[in-house]
Write a protein that holds these residues in place. Sequence first.
Motif, PDB file in Angstrom:
ATOM      1  N   ASP A 136     -47.462 -73.614 -31.772  1.00 14.17           N
ATOM      2  CA  ASP A 136     -46.571 -74.979 -31.455  1.00 14.17           C
ATOM      3  C   ASP A 136     -45.668 -74.509 -30.185  1.00 14.17           C
ATOM      4  OD1 ASP A 136     -44.900 -76.920 -31.053  1.00 14.17           O
ATOM      5  OD2 ASP A 136     -43.726 -77.522 -33.188  1.00 14.17           O
ATOM      6  N   LEU A 137     -45.997 -74.389 -29.504  1.00 12.29           N
ATOM      7  CA  LEU A 137     -44.887 -73.603 -28.246  1.00 12.29           C
ATOM      8  C   LEU A 137     -44.288 -74.792 -27.387  1.00 12.29           C
ATOM      9  CD1 LEU A 137     -44.298 -71.852 -26.011  1.00 12.29           C
ATOM     10  CD2 LEU A 137     -46.363 -72.507 -24.673  1.00 12.29           C
ATOM     11  N   GLY A 138     -42.747 -75.128 -28.205  1.00 17.06           N
ATOM     12  CA  GLY A 138     -41.560 -75.750 -28.050  1.00 17.06           C
ATOM     13  C   GLY A 138     -40.493 -75.358 -27.094  1.00 17.06           C
ATOM     14  N   SER A 139     -40.080 -76.302 -26.775  1.00 17.79           N
ATOM     15  CA  SER A 139     -38.349 -75.639 -25.951  1.00 17.79           C
ATOM     16  C   SER A 139     -37.758 -75.340 -26.486  1.00 17.79           C
ATOM     17  CB  SER A 139     -37.899 -77.172 -25.589  1.00 17.79           C
ATOM     18  OG  SER A 139     -38.573 -78.327 -24.968  1.00 17.79           O
ATOM     19  N   THR A 151     -44.869 -78.158 -25.699  1.00 15.37           N
ATOM     20  CA  THR A 151     -44.976 -79.703 -25.693  1.00 15.37           C
ATOM     21  C   THR A 151     -43.770 -80.350 -25.261  1.00 15.37           C
ATOM     22  OG1 THR A 151     -42.713 -78.836 -27.123  1.00 15.37           O
ATOM     23  CG2 THR A 151     -44.698 -79.555 -28.183  1.00 15.37           C
ATOM     24  N   ALA A 152     -42.346 -80.671 -25.088  1.00 13.27           N
ATOM     25  CA  ALA A 152     -41.958 -80.874 -23.861  1.00 13.27           C
ATOM     26  C   ALA A 152     -40.779 -79.792 -22.587  1.00 13.27           C
ATOM     27  CB  ALA A 152     -40.285 -81.557 -24.656  1.00 13.27           C
ATOM     28  N   GLY A 192     -36.754 -79.276 -29.478  1.00 12.33           N
ATOM     29  CA  GLY A 192     -35.446 -78.852 -28.511  1.00 12.33           C
ATOM     30  C   GLY A 192     -35.613 -79.504 -27.386  1.00 12.33           C
ATOM     31  N   GLY A 193     -36.481 -79.829 -26.746  1.00  8.00           N
ATOM     32  CA  GLY A 193     -36.369 -80.673 -25.458  1.00  8.00           C
ATOM     33  C   GLY A 193     -35.999 -82.277 -25.222  1.00  8.00           C
ATOM     34  N   SER A 194     -37.383 -82.526 -26.639  1.00  6.72           N
ATOM     35  CA  SER A 194     -37.528 -84.395 -26.662  1.00  6.72           C
ATOM     36  C   SER A 194     -37.641 -84.166 -28.022  1.00  6.72           C
ATOM     37  CB  SER A 194     -38.704 -84.513 -26.186  1.00  6.72           C
ATOM     38  OG  SER A 194     -39.411 -83.638 -26.761  1.00  6.72           O
ATOM     39  N   LEU A 195     -36.981 -85.369 -28.390  1.00  5.84           N
ATOM     40  CA  LEU A 195     -36.853 -86.436 -29.894  1.00  5.84           C
ATOM     41  C   LEU A 195     -38.289 -87.606 -29.402  1.00  5.84           C
ATOM     42  CD1 LEU A 195     -35.810 -86.832 -32.384  1.00  5.84           C
ATOM     43  CD2 LEU A 195     -34.931 -89.225 -30.869  1.00  5.84           C
ATOM     44  N   GLU A 196     -38.587 -87.525 -30.853  1.00  7.16           N
ATOM     45  CA  GLU A 196     -39.983 -88.294 -30.379  1.00  7.16           C
ATOM     46  C   GLU A 196     -40.167 -89.553 -31.573  1.00  7.16           C
ATOM     47  OE1 GLU A 196     -41.473 -86.366 -27.595  1.00  7.16           O
ATOM     48  OE2 GLU A 196     -41.189 -84.959 -29.970  1.00  7.16           O
ATOM     49  N   LEU A 197     -40.090 -90.767 -31.391  1.00  6.46           N
ATOM     50  CA  LEU A 197     -40.272 -91.752 -32.542  1.00  6.46           C
ATOM     51  C   LEU A 197     -41.476 -92.323 -32.569  1.00  6.46           C
ATOM     52  CD1 LEU A 197     -37.534 -92.901 -31.469  1.00  6.46           C
ATOM     53  CD2 LEU A 197     -37.286 -91.757 -33.095  1.00  6.46           C
ATOM     54  N   ILE A 198     -42.305 -92.627 -33.553  1.00  8.14           N
ATOM     55  CA  ILE A 198     -43.528 -93.610 -33.576  1.00  8.14           C
ATOM     56  C   ILE A 198     -42.462 -94.401 -35.386  1.00  8.14           C
ATOM     57  CG2 ILE A 198     -44.507 -91.304 -34.752  1.00  8.14           C
ATOM     58  CD1 ILE A 198     -47.129 -92.558 -33.417  1.00  8.14           C
ATOM     59  N   ALA A 245     -35.477 -88.173 -24.264  1.00  5.02           N
ATOM     60  CA  ALA A 245     -34.753 -86.122 -23.619  1.00  5.02           C
ATOM     61  C   ALA A 245     -33.558 -85.987 -24.555  1.00  5.02           C
ATOM     62  CB  ALA A 245     -34.760 -86.345 -22.412  1.00  5.02           C
ATOM     63  N   LEU A 246     -32.957 -86.241 -25.934  1.00  6.25           N
ATOM     64  CA  LEU A 246     -33.038 -85.956 -27.301  1.00  6.25           C
ATOM     65  C   LEU A 246     -33.270 -84.790 -27.502  1.00  6.25           C
ATOM     66  CD1 LEU A 246     -31.657 -89.467 -27.771  1.00  6.25           C
ATOM     67  CD2 LEU A 246     -30.899 -88.575 -26.386  1.00  6.25           C
TER      68      LEU A 246
END
Length: 501
Positions: free
Chosen positions: A13-16, A85-86, A142-148, A162-163
Amino acid sequence: MQADIPARSAVVDLGSNSVRMVVFDGISRNPVPIFNEKAVLRLGRGLTTTGRLNEDGVAMAVDVLRRFHAIARGMNAHPFEVLATAAVRDATNGPEFVASLRHFMPDVPIRILSGIEEADHSALGVLCGIPEANGLVADIGGGSLELIHLDSDGRHDADTLALGVIRLSDRASGNVASAKAIADADLTGVQWLNDMQGKTLYLVGGAFRALARLQIARTNYPLNIVHYYTLNPQAARDMTGWLIQSNRRSLERLPNAPRKRLDDVPFAATVLRRLIRRIEPEKIVFCVDGLREGWYALNVAPELQMLDPLETVSRDMCTRLGRSDTLPDALIDWTGPVFSTETDLQRRLRQTACRLSDVGSHDHPEYRAEQTYMRVLWVQGAGFDHQARAALALALAVRYEAEPDTAPYLRTSRSLLDDDAFTWAITLGLTLRLAYALCGGTETLLDGTRLELISNQLCLHLTSARVAVRGDAVRRRLNRLAQAMKLTARLDEAPQVVATV
């Protein structure tokens, strides 16, 4: 792959904010991680102003991913995939960075997830760990907030904002008050959140987990497990207010404080506080399963996701640690008459307890009760909320002769269970204790015996073929169970048939 090499799979998982690799062992309903390592890279730091990945983070990422690649290949992990990701998807130098990774990992798929794909993977991860989940999933990175939106019909209405904690800090120039206004504005723009009013809010992501760890430490909560940790809205508001106002030094003093996450805490707490204000959830549930477990469910074990995770983990433990694969089903039937008015949840937990009732058979007898209690209370696996862990662990400790009034290690169950649940667990444990006194762990000796509630009596029936199993231990355990149920014990022995020659 050779037949004697166990099946393994790995995902990066390569995140921000960080990069993490998890290697899963085998193919099962509940993912079993055997390697889990994270490095904080801050790839997304400064992305808002520069449009590019953080150069220091890029250099570190290459070294870290070379190591991860070697480990995954050394462990024969297949499939093995990198999910970016973001930060990578938004940065102008993202494609260049991915190309550099492919240069030394040409055999490894590197997939840049869209925000909607990231949300969907997170939702699948929540369902992997909490299959009954119904409400709003919020996965912060770190870069985004996902909502589902999750419900019994599937996954709906995904959005990405972008939260993420790094992005929000950059957008707000490090000012928490500005971050509050930014978060409110972004969340207001998600119209379908109006339909989430009063639903459960499921929190995923390292920054949200950090909030839970700090709250667990602050309140001396008796179980240091984030998965299924649940707060009511007022408790969550109190928590976020405390975290926003606290300085780093005070948080560092707390036991097991996640030091590498402390700079992110005020921004994660701000996002959570604004989410609570936006949807007014019924409750807030923290979930440790997210994108990586969603990848596993989608790519490694999709056909197993319909199985009950609680039943799966209990059957697996029975097979590995018990003496019989068939006795648990007999115990489920045998204990049924004592719990004729049980709820669906209690029935499910009783069945689980029967499957786990012999997992201490190979432990040292002096520590068997305590070892079994801790094994069940701390078991890694899906399907156990904290009250279920506490009730099952208590029941099985009592099955192994633990005394609820004196055993100090049972304090977690005393803290987490109300009086009714505590009594139910003790009754179940005493019922299983009586069953094992009769059968000694063998299904054959249980056959021909049965329990029955008759008016104010608890009656143990023994057929002529099973009269021989009666004895002082059986009588004592029957009396103890009846006393716990506020009933009178009765032993109904069929006359033995004496053969004549």
